[in-house]
Design an enzyme around this catalytic site. Sequence first.
Site, mmCIF file in Angstrom:
data_model
loop_
_atom_site.group_PDB
_atom_site.id
_atom_site.type_symbol
_atom_site.label_atom_id
_atom_site.label_comp_id
_atom_site.label_asym_id
_atom_site.label_seq_id
_atom_site.Cartn_x
_atom_site.Cartn_y
_atom_site.Cartn_z
ATOM 1 N N ASP A 161 68.188 151.140 156.228
ATOM 2 C CA ASP A 161 67.460 150.851 154.766
ATOM 3 C C ASP A 161 66.537 151.755 154.360
ATOM 4 O O ASP A 161 66.162 151.741 153.032
ATOM 5 C CB ASP A 161 67.236 149.472 154.542
ATOM 6 N N GLY B 18 61.018 148.588 164.729
ATOM 7 C CA GLY B 18 62.119 147.781 163.805
ATOM 8 C C GLY B 18 63.341 147.604 164.648
ATOM 9 O O GLY B 18 64.020 148.359 165.277
ATOM 10 N N VAL C 85 53.203 147.645 163.045
ATOM 11 C CA VAL C 85 52.816 149.280 162.794
ATOM 12 C C VAL C 85 52.185 149.289 161.571
ATOM 13 O O VAL C 85 52.440 149.054 160.632
ATOM 14 C CB VAL C 85 53.987 150.194 163.141
ATOM 15 N N GLY D 72 66.179 145.871 163.816
ATOM 16 C CA GLY D 72 67.090 145.421 162.965
ATOM 17 C C GLY D 72 68.373 146.073 163.604
ATOM 18 O O GLY D 72 68.426 146.315 164.691
ATOM 19 N N ALA E 48 74.535 146.981 157.078
ATOM 20 C CA ALA E 48 74.402 146.926 158.207
ATOM 21 C C ALA E 48 75.352 147.785 159.048
ATOM 22 O O ALA E 48 74.570 148.546 160.008
ATOM 23 C CB ALA E 48 74.911 145.607 158.979
ATOM 24 N N GLU F 273 76.930 135.256 147.112
ATOM 25 C CA GLU F 273 76.781 134.368 148.346
ATOM 26 C C GLU F 273 75.750 133.151 147.899
ATOM 27 O O GLU F 273 76.246 131.654 148.161
ATOM 28 C CB GLU F 273 76.525 135.044 149.569
#
Lengths: 434, 434
Positions: free
Chosen positions: A301, A13, A81, A15, A317, A172
């Site tokens: 997360d 990952g 994966v 991110g 984040a 948003e």
Amino acid sequence: MSGEPRPHVVIVGAGFGGLTAAKALAKAPVDITVIDRRNHHLFQPLLYQVATAGLAPNQIATPIRSILRDQENARVVLAEVSAVDPARKRLTVGARSLAYDTLILATGATHAYFGHDEWAPLAPGLKSLEDGIELRRRVLTAFEAAETACDADERRRLLTFAVVGAGPTGVEMAGAIAELAHRALTRDFRAVREAMARVLLIEAGPRVLPTFRPELSAYTGRALEKLGVELRLGEAVTAMDEAGLTLGGQRIEAATIIWAAGVRASPAAAWLNAPADRAGRVEVAPDLSVPGAPEVFVIGDAAHLTDAAGVLVPGVAPAAKQQGEYVARLIRARLAGRPAPGPFRYADFGALATIGRAAAVVQLGHVQLRGFVAWLFWCVAHIYFLVGFRNRVQVGLDWLWSYLTFERGARLITGALPASLNSHVAGACDCPPS
Amino acid sequence: MSGEPRPHVVIVGAGFGGLTAAKALAKAPVDITVIDRRNHHLFQPLLYQVATAGLAPNQIATPIRSILRDQENARVVLAEVSAVDPARKRLTVGARSLAYDTLILATGATHAYFGHDEWAPLAPGLKSLEDGIELRRRVLTAFEAAETACDADERRRLLTFAVVGAGPTGVEMAGAIAELAHRALTRDFRAVREAMARVLLIEAGPRVLPTFRPELSAYTGRALEKLGVELRLGEAVTAMDEAGLTLGGQRIEAATIIWAAGVRASPAAAWLNAPADRAGRVEVAPDLSVPGAPEVFVIGDAAHLTDAAGVLVPGVAPAAKQQGEYVARLIRARLAGRPAPGPFRYADFGALATIGRAAAVVQLGHVQLRGFVAWLFWCVAHIYFLVGFRNRVQVGLDWLWSYLTFERGARLITGALPASLNSHVAGACDCPPS
């Protein structure tokens, strides 16, 4: 890379968490493999702008390979994966297996529909770039269909947008759609009159932005209402179909439903057969390792942790980045034979959310900002954290241009027209021009 | 729009021809409906740059609605036309029908596989934005798969790109892929060594750019070879499968095949039951109307005409625009009761094609340009003709940035990984790092 085998750190990952960990190991005596099923790192905080045609997909995504280009000890693999075997220290990538010495799972989260998985195609969420492009297609197509619909009820249904969940993403999205409907698109869609578009923001809890201070929630609610967003607080969606949803017993006809309510961790816990919370997050040890597998870490997360200060680490984040840094520090300490750092602690630098054109809320320790100043702060912070000089310049210029002209720069519908909407569009051609 | 009914002009297709016709009728006493199955006008001459990750899709596409925003007498409908009934002056849009007084079919062309329709999924062409995004995905995924492939033969196959057809699109694609393979991507893909990538440009005729002067063809061939493109002239593809193709009896293993060879007109001729040429183009009268249906016009790539000067009108953007202008002039004359203009004549202002970084060929009447000067001319001309101020600025800045840095700004892979490539990628994870 050197000829001598060095410890192999596999990061799944790329991110915020995985990428931060990889970079923080740049000088460590390890070989790193970063595996991701996409070729790009996505700047998720701005994904709602792709969904509402403000930014183009490439402006918030950067090839992982480019980001790690100059890092000698890292290689990047585009693959998926499917399993981890902690006992043998191997993971399954496609049909084959890969050995690791240390494994960092930073696989993120996906949408949760609270036992209503059948809602997924009806109310897509917003996690990947594909999600953003699909939502953009739905939102723009609804306006197109409404433009040529003859029947007033049908036009109203096409122009009703329901956003479920009033966290930052929901706020948003609702604000951005309201601006599209009431400002950006009114010049181009002649039959779509301002007053007709209806944007609902649905939240089961008592206020928007539940993780923010109540004053900021109240301000945000008022600002959204000023934009024309209809707040439906304390109400839960109980049913959904292609034509609309049921909210607290009331039927609402809505062509576009957007899911910003629930998050479910990626299957890291299932891979590891590790204990997980209700959202599927692995319950990690205080040093972010998996109980019983000290060389496996779960961050971001996909992890659940109440930190040493008693704070439940949120799925944002900055937390993922801090965890990436922490795990890299721990790995470097282990390799150097130094004592491990103390347990992970989340440093909460605050939170921010934008409401629309020139309005936002910012909460930084004891400082609160709202309105235009908060919006400027939000813009600067997002451009600062965006990856890549070119993306920063482009996004900055695009925002300036949108601010001055009220235009949206990425109003593309790609892919086939949805059959349901296509029939409305087509069926409407014989209307007299309005 | 006025309350009194005015003649209804329906234009199907908002490419260069249809859009030009609509704009040229802005002051005419008519109501115009522009129907397109996409929401955007596409600047096709730069589509190869989307396919090779140089430009983002939104930079070469503009919402049709925005373009015609200020034109009071035009409305835009997003829908698909399926039939025309010239006797009743109606066309079928979805399940319903729409009446017209004058009909302009500007529906363009698609790929032709010369009786090998089974090649379409193996060797996609380049007409729509979706085509460009799909080709980008294939090209970038091939590099990703090659990066982690263990087997040398397989890696060679993954890095072999075959472009079929050496008209401008084929030349531009081959040059751009060669630059990707030998320049732009070499820094990011460590295992992909320069010498390994192979780009073939296949042309059944004796030279590249067959519609250009022989000197420019020769120059282009040399320039492509300098970029590392392998020219295969006078050879035809006789077979194709997922792993490669057969060329003049020789088998070539190639993971990516791109079709730039044949064009087939959209089904306008079938709708009208009108005579058509082999490529499916309607054989129009000298005034671009359909024989027997003087209120129906076919323009652009969907029309076949040898003009009053004996020139076969080519399927290029300037010809489509000129035909759009001509038909609008003819309609205005009819409405005003003035004599119709003389038969359509194509004004050939020249042709240009880019070969790669800082090289192009330009043919303008008796003037020929080549090399850097031609490339600058090409850049300026394309920015000039691009629709929208914002797109012009963005594309100009992007080209400057790419020129200076050798980077490509839109290296996104979206959508699922192709199963065939995914297995290679995944299978390769256990390779020792190179």
